[in-house]
Scaffold this motif. Structure first.
Motif, PDB file in Angstrom:
ATOM      1  N   ILE A 334       0.861  -1.180   0.000  1.00  0.00           N
ATOM      2  CA  ILE A 334       0.000   0.000   0.000  1.00  0.00           C
ATOM      3  C   ILE A 334       0.895   1.228   0.000  1.00  0.00           C
ATOM      4  N   THR A 335       0.615   2.161  -0.876  1.00  0.00           N
ATOM      5  CA  THR A 335       1.333   3.431  -0.913  1.00  0.00           C
ATOM      6  C   THR A 335       0.347   4.562  -0.658  1.00  0.00           C
ATOM      7  N   ILE A 336       0.624   5.359   0.376  1.00  0.00           N
ATOM      8  CA  ILE A 336      -0.195   6.529   0.682  1.00  0.00           C
ATOM      9  C   ILE A 336       0.536   7.741   0.128  1.00  0.00           C
ATOM     10  N   ILE A 356       3.717  -0.997   3.771  1.00  0.00           N
ATOM     11  CA  ILE A 356       2.924   0.220   3.636  1.00  0.00           C
ATOM     12  C   ILE A 356       3.894   1.385   3.600  1.00  0.00           C
ATOM     13  N   THR A 357       3.796   2.196   2.561  1.00  0.00           N
ATOM     14  CA  THR A 357       4.672   3.354   2.401  1.00  0.00           C
ATOM     15  C   THR A 357       3.875   4.625   2.654  1.00  0.00           C
ATOM     16  N   VAL A 358       4.348   5.419   3.612  1.00  0.00           N
ATOM     17  CA  VAL A 358       3.761   6.726   3.891  1.00  0.00           C
ATOM     18  C   VAL A 358       4.695   7.760   3.290  1.00  0.00           C
ATOM     19  N   LYS A 359       4.311   8.297   2.173  1.00  0.00           N
ATOM     20  CA  LYS A 359       5.196   9.217   1.468  1.00  0.00           C
ATOM     21  C   LYS A 359       5.258  10.576   2.161  1.00  0.00           C
ATOM     22  N   ARG A 360       6.186  11.400   1.733  1.00  0.00           N
ATOM     23  CA  ARG A 360       6.288  12.761   2.242  1.00  0.00           C
ATOM     24  C   ARG A 360       4.950  13.478   2.074  1.00  0.00           C
ATOM     25  N   GLY A 361       4.477  14.073   3.161  1.00  0.00           N
ATOM     26  CA  GLY A 361       3.207  14.785   3.098  1.00  0.00           C
ATOM     27  C   GLY A 361       1.986  13.891   3.201  1.00  0.00           C
ATOM     28  N   ALA A 362       2.193  12.586   3.416  1.00  0.00           N
ATOM     29  CA  ALA A 362       1.075  11.653   3.586  1.00  0.00           C
ATOM     30  C   ALA A 362       0.949  11.281   5.057  1.00  0.00           C
ATOM     31  N   ARG A 363      -0.193  10.678   5.412  1.00  0.00           N
ATOM     32  CA  ARG A 363      -0.460  10.337   6.810  1.00  0.00           C
ATOM     33  C   ARG A 363      -1.083   8.944   6.900  1.00  0.00           C
ATOM     34  N   LEU A 364      -0.608   8.175   7.878  1.00  0.00           N
ATOM     35  CA  LEU A 364      -1.218   6.895   8.230  1.00  0.00           C
ATOM     36  C   LEU A 364      -1.593   6.958   9.697  1.00  0.00           C
ATOM     37  N   ILE A 365      -2.870   6.715   9.990  1.00  0.00           N
ATOM     38  CA  ILE A 365      -3.355   6.725  11.369  1.00  0.00           C
ATOM     39  C   ILE A 365      -3.998   5.364  11.636  1.00  0.00           C
ATOM     40  N   VAL A 366      -3.416   4.623  12.569  1.00  0.00           N
ATOM     41  CA  VAL A 366      -3.998   3.354  12.990  1.00  0.00           C
ATOM     42  C   VAL A 366      -4.696   3.629  14.319  1.00  0.00           C
ATOM     43  N   ASP A 367      -5.992   3.846  14.253  1.00  0.00           N
ATOM     44  CA  ASP A 367      -6.789   4.289  15.394  1.00  0.00           C
ATOM     45  C   ASP A 367      -7.591   3.103  15.921  1.00  0.00           C
ATOM     46  N   GLY A 368      -6.966   2.331  16.805  1.00  0.00           N
ATOM     47  CA  GLY A 368      -7.634   1.155  17.345  1.00  0.00           C
ATOM     48  C   GLY A 368      -7.664  -0.027  16.404  1.00  0.00           C
ATOM     49  N   GLY A 369      -7.136   0.114  15.205  1.00  0.00           N
ATOM     50  CA  GLY A 369      -7.108  -0.978  14.250  1.00  0.00           C
ATOM     51  C   GLY A 369      -5.869  -1.832  14.410  1.00  0.00           C
ATOM     52  N   LYS A 370      -5.725  -2.811  13.527  1.00  0.00           N
ATOM     53  CA  LYS A 370      -4.584  -3.723  13.572  1.00  0.00           C
ATOM     54  C   LYS A 370      -4.090  -3.992  12.170  1.00  0.00           C
ATOM     55  N   MET A 377       5.636 -13.125   7.957  1.00  0.00           N
ATOM     56  CA  MET A 377       6.003 -11.789   8.423  1.00  0.00           C
ATOM     57  C   MET A 377       5.944 -10.825   7.238  1.00  0.00           C
ATOM     58  N   TRP A 378       5.173  -9.747   7.367  1.00  0.00           N
ATOM     59  CA  TRP A 378       5.177  -8.723   6.326  1.00  0.00           C
ATOM     60  C   TRP A 378       6.317  -7.750   6.604  1.00  0.00           C
ATOM     61  N   LYS A 379       6.579  -6.824   5.669  1.00  0.00           N
ATOM     62  CA  LYS A 379       7.768  -5.977   5.780  1.00  0.00           C
ATOM     63  C   LYS A 379       7.594  -4.824   6.753  1.00  0.00           C
ATOM     64  N   GLY A 380       6.382  -4.316   6.932  1.00  0.00           N
ATOM     65  CA  GLY A 380       6.156  -3.222   7.852  1.00  0.00           C
ATOM     66  C   GLY A 380       5.877  -1.908   7.147  1.00  0.00           C
ATOM     67  N   VAL A 381       5.871  -0.825   7.936  1.00  0.00           N
ATOM     68  CA  VAL A 381       5.542   0.516   7.449  1.00  0.00           C
ATOM     69  C   VAL A 381       6.825   1.312   7.265  1.00  0.00           C
ATOM     70  N   GLU A 382       6.906   2.037   6.156  1.00  0.00           N
ATOM     71  CA  GLU A 382       7.978   3.012   5.945  1.00  0.00           C
ATOM     72  C   GLU A 382       7.380   4.412   5.995  1.00  0.00           C
ATOM     73  N   VAL A 383       7.909   5.251   6.871  1.00  0.00           N
ATOM     74  CA  VAL A 383       7.479   6.640   6.962  1.00  0.00           C
ATOM     75  C   VAL A 383       8.580   7.501   6.379  1.00  0.00           C
ATOM     76  N   ALA A 421      12.222   6.023   7.434  1.00  0.00           N
ATOM     77  CA  ALA A 421      13.087   6.321   6.286  1.00  0.00           C
ATOM     78  C   ALA A 421      12.558   5.546   5.096  1.00  0.00           C
ATOM     79  N   LYS A 422      13.022   5.901   3.944  1.00  0.00           N
ATOM     80  CA  LYS A 422      12.799   5.105   2.747  1.00  0.00           C
ATOM     81  C   LYS A 422      13.853   4.011   2.706  1.00  0.00           C
ATOM     82  N   MET A 423      13.410   2.763   2.553  1.00  0.00           N
ATOM     83  CA  MET A 423      14.338   1.639   2.549  1.00  0.00           C
ATOM     84  C   MET A 423      14.562   1.166   1.119  1.00  0.00           C
ATOM     85  N   VAL A 424      15.823   0.981   0.773  1.00  0.00           N
ATOM     86  CA  VAL A 424      16.215   0.513  -0.558  1.00  0.00           C
ATOM     87  C   VAL A 424      17.108  -0.704  -0.362  1.00  0.00           C
ATOM     88  N   SER A 425      16.614  -1.857  -0.782  1.00  0.00           N
ATOM     89  CA  SER A 425      17.366  -3.113  -0.631  1.00  0.00           C
ATOM     90  C   SER A 425      17.819  -3.320   0.813  1.00  0.00           C
TER      91      SER A 425
END
Length: 863
Positions: A334-336, A356-370, A377-383, A421-425
């Protein structure tokens, strides 16, 4: 009778063919506009060339009579027939037949991207079930044989002696009830066998399997399991029934199931659709019906039967504000994008290779969700952030990505839960650091190899050039490991700070409760790890009432390292204040962090180094255990910590407090309580100064109980001393100049030694009280010859008043302390309030008593 396709169910309803959709759990409301208009609609799930193939694993369950007669037999011939049926069932979904009655403008999709794999064939001897259509009883018998069989979709074969009114039926999927079992139950006497009969059986099972995905009949509108003819309904099958004004709905063909779909290509009554109920024809599945299938595999319990972890490498794009209050399995990353906010209030499953990628100027809010994994194992969130830009304003910053995990929100089963951070390889692009992360209000990062990883970033105000604390905050939340991680790799650390300044870590719980899953304690990971980073590990406070009240302390449990500081830049200060550690092998480890402060911590039940003696690993590792290690760190404070060890089979843990190679400048281990170690205070390499009372390591006001050696000084031959050569001095009527340690174990037999010197030729002068009359416990009775005891006379001793608590971490007593030393209270407080760290440090450096004031100032404001 021999079942021939759907010749029975084509003429009458299926009875218990479809189970009514169950209401979702209250935590997931399914009421958002995004669910109603987008994610609940099947047209958004029509497969494309990039849609991953999804394989459904099924079991064939053959119920025979008690004596083994009836139904398919467990012999080579019948097992070959069953495998052939399964292969033909798979072919029907893989190779879609063109429609017999196409509608203009409807694209043909030749592959549904669905596969069927026969996992097992099971035989049961149970006459009652064999001769019935009791699906619940059959499913109970399967579960009783092995609960693991519920991991596949169970297809049940019985021979009811009374006509159940259908050739078979299926349980439709449920939204929100993801643990409910589905099944297909088919009836018939299996005599002989032929390719035609087996192909029709496969067609029959394909029809029932479509019901498992909530695909309904095109005929008999008004029954329990037919599609809607309402042309305004959101999921009206326009590609089956046709557009309004031309619609042919329902498709009740003359001749019923025996009509010829290919006799006319325009009547749209007798078709070869999978849900038309026609005999002896291959099946067409329309795009919207395929969308219904993939919808079910995203948001219903049908997804539980998928094999492995299908993944689409093309990221799903979020370009506008969306709220997800529904449970969904994603098969993409997912890319926001900038300007968009994704708010997650329910559950999201991610594929193993997804992030999940949160790009510059984007927002991800996990409000009581999962957000969790679909499989391993998934890779995780990149902010993502912008390293050259500051974090002002925090909200809606166009240069920095923003993530908030709050109100019990969960991230679990990720390799790295959040990478700032943005992760590359696998490596950070350091031009993309600076993203903002808020984790608060009982959020939980659970069963991840790494929790939150920050990368090099200085929050420099772009207007005035002042250095600001990082805006990210982690407070009142949980970081947990409950067992062996899904990928089999060890836990690394919950929070890793690389080259950051002032990330706030307050009042969290860091726990590894998977005690028996690791043979060696080092695989149990760390709570917080600093790499050339500056920051405090401290409680949450309520400062509306002065002095500030501690609301919640950080708690570290069951880890290898609690707080680990591995700095190479010695000017990077880390302060560990008012925390609790329980059963942590190495609670606090600090290297190269001058002027750091460790005080008011409770470090309890430090385990003996062989952490798990019952482990069956062939090579059980042995590692040294300690409460506090301070290495190559000048001008530190280690004060008012309560430390206890837990012996295992009579073997105590190694060290209470270790000071190693911290140089000649003044520093102290002060007013700590150390109980139950092989070595209470262990001091090695160069911690010494000259004979002057102002330098070298001072060990004073500590209470030692039940340690094999209370104070141990161990160095290399020829060094002057590994602690200050003068431990205190005598000053009449000033008890605070004395060493003031108390030794509560007086047995000097065996290995016990209250003050031991190893490889040490220099003499230590220890200034005590007039022990015989004032403080009997203050004399180190068991001491080596290199320790010269001088008893200062004339003063009494009261622990609470003569060993005052010098550490104060709430900020309110700091102005008074500085005022007594310099008179510059107003100037300093102004600099604190203004975040003007350089000017503050310059002022403190100009003071007469630099070290003591600077450390306590930095403990509050470590910039």
């Amino acid at each position: 009778m021999t079942v021939m396709g759907n010749n029975i169910c084509a003429q009458q309803p299926y009875g218990n063919d479809v189970v009514t959709l169950t209401a979702p759990p209250p935590s997931c409301s399914y009421t958002s506009t995004d669910w109603i208009t987008k994610y609940g609609r099947i047209n958004n799930y029509i497969p494309t060339s990039s849609t991953p193939v999804k394989t459904i694993r099924v079991n064939f369950n053959i119920f025979q009579k008690n004596n083994g007669s009836g139904n398919f037999q467990n012999n080579v011939a019948d097992i070959n027939r069953l495998n052939a049926i399964a292969n033909k069932l798979n072919d029907l979904f893989q190779t879609i037949q063109a429609p017999s009655d196409p509608w203009l403008g409807v694209a043909f999709i030749g592959d549904s991207k669905i596969r069927v794999e026969l996992a097992n064939i099971f035989f049961y001897q149970n006459t009652a079930i064999c001769e019935s259509s009791n699906s619940a009883g059959a499913l109970a018998a399967i579960t009783a044989a092995s609960p693991q069989r519920m991991e596949q979709l169970n297809i049940i074969f019985t021979e009811p002696i009374t006509n159940p009114g259908a050739g078979g039926w299926a349980y439709a999927p449920t939204v929100g009830m993801f643990n409910q079992n589905q099944l297909i139950h088919t009836f018939g006497k299996w005599v002989g066998g032929s390719n035609v009969a087996d192909m029709n059986t496969a067609r029959h099972l394909a029809h029932e399997l479509a019901h498992c995905f909530n695909v309904m009949h095109l005929y008999d509108v008004g029954t329990c399991c037919s599609e809607s003819c309402n042309t305004t309904a959101p999921d009206y099958l326009i590609d089956c029934f046709g557009p309004p004004g031309l619609a042919v709905c329902p498709q009740n063909a003359p001749g019923g199931s025996t009509c010829d779909p290919f006799a006319s290509a325009t009547d749209h009554l007798c078709t070869n659709n999978i849900m038309s109920g026609k005999d002896n024809v291959d099946f067409y599945i329309s795009p919207l019906q395929m969308g219904r299938i993939h919808w079910a595999l995203a948001v219903t319990n049908a997804r539980r039967y998928l094999k492995t972890c299908p993944f689409n490498g093309t990221a799903y794009q979020i370009n506008a504000n969306e709220t997800w209050d529904f449970d969904i399995r994603m098969y993409n990353s997912i890319t926001i994008n900038a300007g968009a906010t994704l708010t997650i209030r329910c559950n999201v499953q991610m594929a193993d290779n997804a992030k999940i990628t949160v790009k510059r100027g984007a927002r991800l809010i996990v409000d009581g969700g999962k957000i969790t994994s679909s499989c391993s194992m998934w890779k995780g969130v990149e902010v993502w952030g912008t390293a050259s830009k500051d974090q002002l304003p925090i909200a809606n910053n166009p240069d920095q990505g923003y993530m908030q995990l709050t109100n019990g929100g969960i991230i679990e089963n990720a390799v790295t839960a959040i990478s700032v951070a943005k992760m590359v390889s696998g490596q950070p692009d350091l031009s993309f650091t600076g993203g903002i992360v808020f984790i608060e209000n009982q959020a939980d990062i659970r069963n991840c190899n790494r929790g939150v990883v920050f990368y090099d970033y200085e929050n420099v105000n772009n207007t005035n050039g002042l250095i600001l604390a990082n805006a990210s905050t982690i407070r009142n939340s949980f970081f947990t490991i409950t067992g062996l991680l899904n990928n089999g790799l060890p836990h690394d650390a919950f929070i890793i700070l690389n080259g950051t300044r002032g990330v706030k870590i307050r009042g969290n719980e860091f726990k590894n409760t998977g005690t028996n899953y690791y043979c060696t304690p080092d695989r149990r990971g760390a709570g917080i790890r600093f790499h050339d980073a500056i920051g405090n590990v401290e409680p949450t406070y309520n400062c509306n009432i002065m002095p500030c009240q501690i609301l919640k302390r950080n708690l570290f449990t069951g880890l290898y390292h609690g707080v680990e500081v591995l700095n190479t830049n010695t000017t990077r200060v880390v302060n560990i204040i008012d925390n609790d550690f329980n059963s942590v092998t190495r609670a606090i480890h600090i290297e190269n962090a001058d002027m750091s402060a460790i005080y008011n911590n409770n470090i309890l039940n430090v385990p003996q180094h062989e952490f798990n003696p019952c482990c069956t690993c062939s090579a059980l590792g042995v590692t040294q255990a300690y409460a506090i290690y301070i290495g190559n760190t000048a001008n530190f404070i280690c004060e008012n910590n309560t430390i206890t060890g837990t012996a295992l089979l009579g073997d105590k843990p190694d060290y209470g407090i270790v000071v190693s190679d911290c140089g000649a400048v003044a520093k102290s281990v002060y007013n700590n309580t150390i109980t139950g170690f092989e070595f209470g205070s262990h001091n090695q390499f160069n911690n010494d100064g000259s004979a002057d009372i102002t330098d070298g390591l001072l060990i004073n006001c500590n209470d030692f109980t039940n340690n094999d050696v209370d104070i141990n000084v161990e160095g290399t031959p020829g060094n002057l001393g590994e602690v200050g050569l003068r431990q205190g001095y005598c000053s009449q009527n000033d008890v605070t100049t004395k060493a003031r340690n108390r030794f509560f174990t007086n047995n000097c037999n065996g290995n016990e030694n209250q003050f031991r010197m190893v490889n040490q030729t220099a003499q230590i002068v220890y200034y005590g009280h007039n022990e015989k009359t004032q403080c009997a416990a203050c004399e180190p009775k068991c001491r080596d010859l290199q320790v010269a005891l001088i008893n200062c006379i004339g003063e009494g001793f009261t622990k609470t008043t003569d060993c005052p608590n010098l550490a104060n971490d709430d900020g309110t007593a700091l102005p008074n302390r500085i005022a007594t030393l310099t008179g510059d209270i107003n100037t300093i407080y102004t600099l604190f309030d203004g975040n003007n760290a350089p000017a503050l440090i310059a002022l403190i450096n100009a003071m007469a008593n630099v070290t003591n004031v600077k450390i306590h100032c930095l403990a509050i404001h470590p910039l």
